[in-house]
Design a protein around this motif. Structure first.
Motif, PDB file in Angstrom:
ATOM      1  N   ALA A 358       0.824  -1.206   0.000  1.00  0.00           N
ATOM      2  CA  ALA A 358       0.000   0.000   0.000  1.00  0.00           C
ATOM      3  C   ALA A 358       0.858   1.256   0.000  1.00  0.00           C
ATOM      4  N   SER A 359       1.999   1.190   0.711  1.00  0.00           N
ATOM      5  CA  SER A 359       2.896   2.345   0.756  1.00  0.00           C
ATOM      6  C   SER A 359       3.770   2.438  -0.491  1.00  0.00           C
ATOM      7  N   ASN A 360       3.896   1.317  -1.223  1.00  0.00           N
ATOM      8  CA  ASN A 360       4.687   1.308  -2.439  1.00  0.00           C
ATOM      9  C   ASN A 360       3.795   1.706  -3.612  1.00  0.00           C
ATOM     10  N   LYS A 361       3.974   2.889  -4.128  1.00  0.00           N
ATOM     11  CA  LYS A 361       3.080   3.427  -5.145  1.00  0.00           C
ATOM     12  C   LYS A 361       3.658   3.308  -6.544  1.00  0.00           C
ATOM     13  N   CYS A 362       4.497   2.266  -6.769  1.00  0.00           N
ATOM     14  CA  CYS A 362       5.150   2.152  -8.072  1.00  0.00           C
ATOM     15  C   CYS A 362       4.127   1.967  -9.189  1.00  0.00           C
ATOM     16  N   THR A 363       3.119   1.123  -8.957  1.00  0.00           N
ATOM     17  CA  THR A 363       2.109   0.911  -9.990  1.00  0.00           C
ATOM     18  C   THR A 363       1.346   2.192 -10.279  1.00  0.00           C
ATOM     19  N   LEU A 364       0.974   2.884  -9.211  1.00  0.00           N
ATOM     20  CA  LEU A 364       0.245   4.138  -9.375  1.00  0.00           C
ATOM     21  C   LEU A 364       1.101   5.170 -10.110  1.00  0.00           C
ATOM     22  N   ASN A 365       2.379   5.222  -9.772  1.00  0.00           N
ATOM     23  CA  ASN A 365       3.278   6.183 -10.424  1.00  0.00           C
ATOM     24  C   ASN A 365       3.453   5.877 -11.902  1.00  0.00           C
ATOM     25  N   VAL A 366       3.568   4.587 -12.211  1.00  0.00           N
ATOM     26  CA  VAL A 366       3.710   4.193 -13.621  1.00  0.00           C
ATOM     27  C   VAL A 366       2.470   4.584 -14.414  1.00  0.00           C
ATOM     28  N   LEU A 367       1.302   4.349 -13.826  1.00  0.00           N
ATOM     29  CA  LEU A 367       0.062   4.717 -14.502  1.00  0.00           C
ATOM     30  C   LEU A 367      -0.029   6.224 -14.729  1.00  0.00           C
ATOM     31  N   LYS A 368       0.354   6.986 -13.716  1.00  0.00           N
ATOM     32  CA  LYS A 368       0.304   8.448 -13.858  1.00  0.00           C
ATOM     33  C   LYS A 368       1.295   8.932 -14.916  1.00  0.00           C
ATOM     34  N   GLN A 369       2.466   8.307 -14.946  1.00  0.00           N
ATOM     35  CA  GLN A 369       3.454   8.688 -15.965  1.00  0.00           C
ATOM     36  C   GLN A 369       2.957   8.360 -17.367  1.00  0.00           C
ATOM     37  N   GLU A 370       2.328   7.183 -17.478  1.00  0.00           N
ATOM     38  CA  GLU A 370       1.769   6.797 -18.775  1.00  0.00           C
ATOM     39  C   GLU A 370       0.670   7.759 -19.202  1.00  0.00           C
ATOM     40  N   ARG A 371      -0.146   8.196 -18.228  1.00  0.00           N
ATOM     41  CA  ARG A 371      -1.192   9.163 -18.559  1.00  0.00           C
ATOM     42  C   ARG A 371      -0.589  10.485 -19.011  1.00  0.00           C
ATOM     43  N   ASP A 372       0.477  10.925 -18.337  1.00  0.00           N
ATOM     44  CA  ASP A 372       1.134  12.179 -18.729  1.00  0.00           C
ATOM     45  C   ASP A 372       1.700  12.084 -20.134  1.00  0.00           C
ATOM     46  N   ASN A 373       2.330  10.944 -20.458  1.00  0.00           N
ATOM     47  CA  ASN A 373       2.888  10.762 -21.803  1.00  0.00           C
ATOM     48  C   ASN A 373       1.787  10.750 -22.855  1.00  0.00           C
ATOM     49  N   THR A 374       0.672  10.108 -22.514  1.00  0.00           N
ATOM     50  CA  THR A 374      -0.451  10.066 -23.450  1.00  0.00           C
ATOM     51  C   THR A 374      -1.043  11.448 -23.636  1.00  0.00           C
ATOM     52  N   LYS A 375      -1.089  12.206 -22.548  1.00  0.00           N
ATOM     53  CA  LYS A 375      -1.598  13.581 -22.642  1.00  0.00           C
ATOM     54  C   LYS A 375      -0.694  14.443 -23.531  1.00  0.00           C
ATOM     55  N   LYS A 376       0.621  14.218 -23.434  1.00  0.00           N
ATOM     56  CA  LYS A 376       1.545  14.954 -24.310  1.00  0.00           C
ATOM     57  C   LYS A 376       1.309  14.606 -25.772  1.00  0.00           C
ATOM     58  N   ALA A 377       1.092  13.309 -26.029  1.00  0.00           N
ATOM     59  CA  ALA A 377       0.803  12.889 -27.401  1.00  0.00           C
ATOM     60  C   ALA A 377      -0.485  13.537 -27.897  1.00  0.00           C
ATOM     61  N   TRP A 378      -1.480  13.614 -26.989  1.00  0.00           N
ATOM     62  CA  TRP A 378      -2.746  14.275 -27.338  1.00  0.00           C
ATOM     63  C   TRP A 378      -2.511  15.748 -27.661  1.00  0.00           C
ATOM     64  N   ASP A 379      -1.667  16.417 -26.867  1.00  0.00           N
ATOM     65  CA  ASP A 379      -1.344  17.826 -27.122  1.00  0.00           C
ATOM     66  C   ASP A 379      -0.672  18.000 -28.476  1.00  0.00           C
ATOM     67  N   ASN A 380       0.234  17.041 -28.847  1.00  0.00           N
ATOM     68  CA  ASN A 380       0.910  17.128 -30.141  1.00  0.00           C
ATOM     69  C   ASN A 380      -0.077  17.020 -31.295  1.00  0.00           C
ATOM     70  N   VAL A 381      -1.081  16.128 -31.139  1.00  0.00           N
ATOM     71  CA  VAL A 381      -2.095  15.988 -32.174  1.00  0.00           C
ATOM     72  C   VAL A 381      -2.895  17.285 -32.305  1.00  0.00           C
ATOM     73  N   MET A 382      -3.242  17.872 -31.171  1.00  0.00           N
ATOM     74  CA  MET A 382      -4.000  19.128 -31.211  1.00  0.00           C
ATOM     75  C   MET A 382      -3.196  20.243 -31.884  1.00  0.00           C
ATOM     76  N   LYS A 383      -1.878  20.267 -31.628  1.00  0.00           N
ATOM     77  CA  LYS A 383      -1.028  21.264 -32.293  1.00  0.00           C
ATOM     78  C   LYS A 383      -1.007  21.046 -33.794  1.00  0.00           C
ATOM     79  N   ALA A 384      -0.972  19.763 -34.188  1.00  0.00           N
ATOM     80  CA  ALA A 384      -0.983  19.457 -35.615  1.00  0.00           C
ATOM     81  C   ALA A 384      -2.291  19.911 -36.255  1.00  0.00           C
ATOM     82  N   ILE A 385      -3.392  19.717 -35.545  1.00  0.00           N
ATOM     83  CA  ILE A 385      -4.690  20.162 -36.058  1.00  0.00           C
ATOM     84  C   ILE A 385      -4.728  21.670 -36.179  1.00  0.00           C
ATOM     85  N   GLU A 386      -4.214  22.343 -35.159  1.00  0.00           N
ATOM     86  CA  GLU A 386      -4.169  23.812 -35.208  1.00  0.00           C
ATOM     87  C   GLU A 386      -3.260  24.304 -36.324  1.00  0.00           C
ATOM     88  N   GLY A 387      -2.283  23.467 -36.703  1.00  0.00           N
ATOM     89  CA  GLY A 387      -1.393  23.834 -37.806  1.00  0.00           C
ATOM     90  C   GLY A 387      -1.977  23.535 -39.171  1.00  0.00           C
TER      91      GLY A 387
END
Length: 510
Positions: A358-387
């Motif tokens: 319960a105190s080891n949040k490695c799984t939770l951290n990995v999921l959050k990192q994956e979400r952040d990376n996916t959000k960055k990819a989403w931002d890149n797509v939006m920039k491409a659309i705006e371009g």
């Protein structure tokens, strides 16, 4: 003079290196006319451009971030670089970030060799990219539409023709000779013949599969194929008019039932051998497998027999009755685990491990990192659309990323809820006792690593041990394994409670 590398690619296995040679010749000619020195080439053969999962392409992207002696990537045409507008934009940005420029030998691009902007090239490059993606999507759509029309008409759906059928006027019909072989395979297997013996018989008869002897996995592929009862499903839609039935459904269902029970070490389809894959001969080291036979009185008997003795008659280890051997091992394991003190220690250790997890949040951290990376990819797509890059591929990519973000958010919430989960010690104790009584297969599968069988004794090794027995002294507290020694009718149980804790706790929390 500037240094450059050439990237070349062709898509289909039906093409050949002449396509690559043509691209290289054109690029070298362009380079010599424009003062470029070619220092390296990256080539992908029979690789689609609809995604960037190409070995040479990825190597080029990786190299561009290193101190390499080139700053231009030269391609025959933009569609050689890719056919996915989003990935092209992202990968071009990677090149630009590292001071590299994409140039085409036959088309105008947004930048010139000297790094200056090419105004009409900005427009034309996006047109080329859109046309390449459109061509790829349209071709895929036409192929899929054509295949669907074939399926609707009951014509061959494409791909290799299954054994037992042949094609006539684009329609699959029964190949009577091979169909009889298929039917015979099902019948023999349903009567208890194993795949290995069926393969041997087919080889002895000179019957081959696509010009080669049958393999065991080929037999199992045939036995699992629903095509032989006339059933074909594609993307959730049934097409009953493509494959004529060869095997009666009752026979097919009987074989499927046998296949579910036909596991390694369980030669008899009607009984489960609990110790399958766990037993080894102490005399020769070979596995001991479950076997069955019929006595002169007609009674069915089940036993364990050394595979070396069975196959080569080269081992003197006796045959052990199934129930007797299994009960001996289970009774000993119950004796070790069902002790009240051990149960309490296991429950305490499990609670400690749960709290630690319960105190080891490695799984939770990995999921959050994956979400952040996916959000960055989403931002890149939006920039491409705006371009100005907005195609059907852009829309699909955007929807996929949004769906992935939603799934990750859900998983993150589940992990956060796990941190608040409360488990009582009494619940754990009750669960362990119930498992001991109700699920012998779980105990054997998760606790017992192996059992070495000698003529006069058994050695039981439990999971998560690292060393074999080093002493027969039950008072030796440094032992890292535990051993049950049944010798001359006298039973002794040597245990290390720490290892028991590891075994049970690992099963309970995974």
């Amino acid at each position: 003079m500037k240094n450059a590398v050439i990237y070349a690619r062709y898509s289909s296995e039906r093409q050949n290196d002449q396509s690559i040679e043509g691209q290289l010749h054109c690029c070298h000619d362009f380079a010599s006319k424009n003062g470029l020195t070619i220092v390296d080439t990256y080539i992908d053969r029979a690789m689609t451009g609809t995604n960037d999962n190409r070995p040479a392409f990825q190597q080029m992207l990786s190299d561009c971030s290193k101190p390499v002696p080139w700053n231009i990537v030269l391609v025959y045409a933009i569609d050689r670089f890719g056919r996915n507008s989003i990935e092209i934009a992202v990968n071009k940005q990677k090149l630009k970030k590292n001071g590299k420029t994409l140039i085409s030998a036959t088309q105008r691009t947004s930048e010139n060799i000297d790094g200056t902007k090419n105004l009409d090239g900005i427009l034309l490059e996006n047109v080329y990219i859109g046309l390449a993606e459109y061509y790829s999507a349209e071709l895929s759509q036409k192929v899929k539409r054509g295949l669907k029309e074939n399926r609707d008409k009951g014509l061959s759906p494409g791909g290799p023709i299954p054994f037992g059928y042949k094609s006539e006027n684009k329609k699959l019909i029964v190949d009577e000779d091979r169909a009889q072989i298929v039917l015979n395979i099902f019948q023999q297997f349903s009567q208890g013949k194993i795949a290995k013996d069926i393969v041997q018989e087919l080889s002895d008869r000179g019957i081959y599969y696509n010009g080669k002897p049958f393999a065991i996995h080929t037999i199992y592929n045939i036995l699992h194929a629903e095509k032989y009862i006339g059933k074909y499903t594609f993307e959730g839609v049934d097409y009953p008019n493509i494959y004529p039935a060869i095997v009666p459904k009752t026979l097919f269902d009987k074989v499927q039932t046998i296949l579910k029970l036909n596991k390694l070490g369980n030669k008899d389809r009607r009984v489960e051998f609990l110790l399958k894959r766990k037993l080894f001969c102490g005399l020769c080291g070979h596995p001991i497998n479950g076997e069955s036979g019929t006595s002169k009185s007609g009674k069915r008997k089940h036993y364990y027999k050394c595979s070396n003795r069975k196959k080569y008659n080269n081992c003197d280890l006796t045959i052990f009755p199934k129930e007797s051997l299994e009960n001996t091992i289970l009774d000993t394991t119950y004796k070790v685990l069902n002790d009240t003190g051990n149960i309490d220690i296991i429950a305490d250790a499990l609670l400690e491990r749960i709290n630690k997890n319960a105190s080891n949040k490695c799984t939770l951290n990995v999921l959050k990192q994956e979400r952040d990376n996916t959000k960055k990819a989403w931002d890149n797509v939006m920039k491409a659309i705006e371009g100005g890059i907005f195609t059907s591929g852009t829309k699909t990519r955007l929807e996929d990323l949004e769906r992935k973000i939603s799934e990750l958010d859900c998983k993150i919430q589940i992990e956060e809820c796990k941190e608040q989960r409360i488990l009582r010690r009494e619940d754990i104790t009750e669960f362990i006792k119930r498992i001991l009584l109700e699920s012998p297969s779980i105990i054997i599968r998760n606790l017992i690593q192996k059992v070495i069988v000698f003529p006069d004794r058994l050695e039981i090794y439990y999971n998560y041990t690292e060393n074999p027995p080093t002493t027969n002294n039950p008072d030796d507290t440094n032992r890292r394994d535990y051993l049950f020694d049944k010798n001359l009718g006298q039973e002794q149980v040597y245990i290390t409670k720490e290892n028991i804790i590891i075994c049970v706790a690992t099963y309970l929390i995974r």
